[in-house]
Design an enzyme around this catalytic site. Structure first.
Site, short mmCIF file in Angstrom:
data_model
loop_
_atom_site.label_atom_id
_atom_site.label_comp_id
_atom_site.label_asym_id
_atom_site.label_seq_id
_atom_site.Cartn_x
_atom_site.Cartn_y
_atom_site.Cartn_z
N THR A 252 0.84 -1.20 0.00
CA THR A 252 0.00 0.00 0.00
C THR A 252 0.88 1.24 0.00
OG1 THR A 252 -1.80 1.17 1.11
CG2 THR A 252 -0.17 0.17 2.53
N LYS A 255 0.08 3.50 4.17
CA LYS A 255 0.49 3.28 5.57
C LYS A 255 1.93 3.78 5.74
CE LYS A 255 -3.26 0.09 6.01
NZ LYS A 255 -3.82 -1.27 6.04
C1 LIG Z 1 -5.00 -1.81 5.29
C2 LIG Z 1 -4.79 -3.13 4.63
C3 LIG Z 1 -5.02 -3.30 3.26
C4 LIG Z 1 -5.68 -2.24 2.45
O1 LIG Z 1 -4.83 -1.20 2.15
P1 LIG Z 1 -5.44 0.25 1.88
O2 LIG Z 1 -4.38 0.91 1.09
O3 LIG Z 1 -5.71 0.85 3.20
O4 LIG Z 1 -6.71 0.05 1.10
C5 LIG Z 1 -4.63 -4.48 2.67
N1 LIG Z 1 -4.08 -5.48 3.38
C6 LIG Z 1 -3.89 -5.36 4.71
C7 LIG Z 1 -3.29 -6.50 5.45
C8 LIG Z 1 -4.26 -4.20 5.38
O5 LIG Z 1 -4.11 -4.11 6.70
#
Ligand SMILES: *Cc1c(COP(=O)(O)O)cnc(C)c1O
Length: 443
Positions: A252, A255
């Site tokens: 992603t 985060k």
């Molecule tokens: C948060 C999360 C996602 C999704 O990512 P976003 O960019 O927030 O949509 C995918 N996999 C895991 C394990 C996550 O915790």
């Protein structure tokens, strides 16, 4: 025909009432993030009309504070000035702008792969990629870790392929399932490198070894590790020297990289296939240039700079030490996540409320279905921008909340969970983390 007697409203109200009865009705905190002062933010109790209060955020997934980093803000601002706000279309119809092509090159390079593909979120990247990859294989069997994230589960479901769960991180169970599937069946192993609720890490080397032995494809979600682990922020697989052995790496930009968007990195044929077949990639407008430029700046910065990673780990270890020493029941793990067990939905919510209203500390309660019933918890995420003083305030507040609610303490212990890493001079960290501006702003 008689008049229909369906009471539509009652069904929605009933659904909400059920959540309230189980103490898992979600209340969102109305926050105003402050790029210069993260993790400090403004919180407005009960709607926007109330006077805002200053709080410290202890549960953000902006794990490294990159969302407010000066290089990221500068890149996004410049992109808005040059390209405007929107992307102008789907990837196929005028929306493949130069910044997104550059970002995909950057991500492919980060993971040592031929190519990468950017999606509007990490959630969508899992949905699109897992469903498309499995669907394109004949009679594919998907072997999914039992604790995989909702986005992976949805992608697997959408593929229409058979799925078998392997017990969480249990490679012996995985091997049994691989053997049972037989050599002639297409097999896709799907797992996460770092599970964000317990903070535990997958036995990636062993999984890769099994995949090779039984000729299975591997798909890893590195969402909670990219930017934060590995010498260049390539994640757990980089740290363990295993990026080459994984077929599809998903991550992603929201985060560790502090922005928005998701991606996969893989060989050219896989990327081309997902690009060409996944509806949730094809039929939606691409991410706008400013978001993409910000993400690219974060990725580039964290490829070169390890100071944020070092400070992040340092603060995580420090927080664990401090909570453990105060007898607070943290769950042990070797990652940056600090789960503090409550074990009851109502008490978890009450603890969170008390932290916010009495101590100006914001930690959202984590309840079912995100975690199992009976394992409700406060999930604490220290960042490089939390200070030693923040940690001291946190411990004091938690001890008060634990006593007020009669929650269980464990025997206080000063045990080194992991040796504290030597940390460079604080002023150095500030300068190199792009926090200089913050200090100036605060003075
Ligand atoms: C948060 C999360 C996602 C999704 O990512 P976003 O960019 O927030 O949509 C995918 N996999 C895991 C394990 C996550 O915790």
């Amino acid at each position: 025909m008689g008049k229909s007697s369906i009471n539509y409203q009652a069904h929605f109200e009933g659904a909400i009432a059920r959540l309230r009865a189980e103490s898992r009705y979600r209340v969102f905190a109305n926050l105003e993030r402050d790029a210069a002062r993260f993790p400090t933010a403004l919180w407005r109790p009960d709607g926007s009309a109330n006077e805002p209060r200053e709080v410290t955020i202890w549960c953000s997934n902006d794990y490294l504070g990159m969302g407010g980093h000066e290089v990221v803000r500068a890149a996004a601002k410049e992109a808005i000035e040059r390209h405007g706000v929107g992307a102008g279309g789907t990837r196929n119809i005028s929306g493949t702008h130069h910044p997104i092509v550059q970002l995909e090159e950057e991500l492919a390079n980060l993971h040592g792969k031929d190519a990468a593909l950017v999606f509007t979120s990490g959630w969508i990247s899992n949905l699109a990629s897992l469903s498309t990859i499995a669907e394109l294989l004949p009679d594919c069997l998907i072997l999914s870790d039992a604790l995989n994230h909702n986005s992976m589960i949805e992608g697997i479901r959408r593929s229409g392929c058979e799925k078998k769960l392997w017990r969480h991180n249990d490679v012996e169970h995985l091997e049994e399932l691989l053997i049972a599937a037989g050599p002639d069946r297409a097999k896709l192993i799907a797992f996460e490198s770092l599970y964000s609720m317990d903070g535990d890490i997958a036995p990636v080397a062993k999984i890769v070894e099994l995949a090779r032995k039984y000729n299975a494809l591997t798909y890893v979600d590195e969402v909670h590790a990219v930017g934060m682990y590995g010498d260049h922020g390539g994640g757990i697989c980089e740290r363990e020297g295993l990026m080459d052995s994984i077929d599809i790496i998903e991550g992603t930009l929201a985060k560790g990289f502090g922005g928005l968007g998701g991606y996969i990195a893989a060989n050219a044929a896989i990327i081309d296939a997902v690009r060409s077949y996944a509806p949730s990639f094809i039929f939606t407008t691409s991410l706008p240039p400013a978001v993409v430029a910000g993400a690219r700046a974060a990725v580039r910065h964290l490829k070169e700079s390890s100071i944020e990673r070092a400070r992040h780990q340092h603060m995580a270890v420090l927080t664990k030490h401090a909570l453990r020493a105060a007898g607070l029941p943290i769950m042990h793990n070797v990652s940056h996540i600090v789960p503090l067990m409550v074990g009851d939905a109502e008490l978890c919510k009450a603890a969170s409320d008390l932290l916010l209203t009495r101590h100006d500390i914001y930690i959202q309660p984590i309840n079912y279905p995100t975690v199992d019933i009976g394992t409700e918890r406060l999930r604490i995420t220290p960042t490089p921008r939390h200070t030693e003083e923040h940690v001291a305030e946190l411990v004091e507040a938690l001890v008060d909340v634990w006593k007020t609610l009669g929650l269980t303490f464990i025997e206080p212990k000063v045990i080194p969970l992991r040796p504290l890493r030597p940390i460079v001079d604080e002023s150095d960290v500030d300068a190199q983390c792009g926090y200089v501006e913050i200090k100036k702003a605060a003075e």
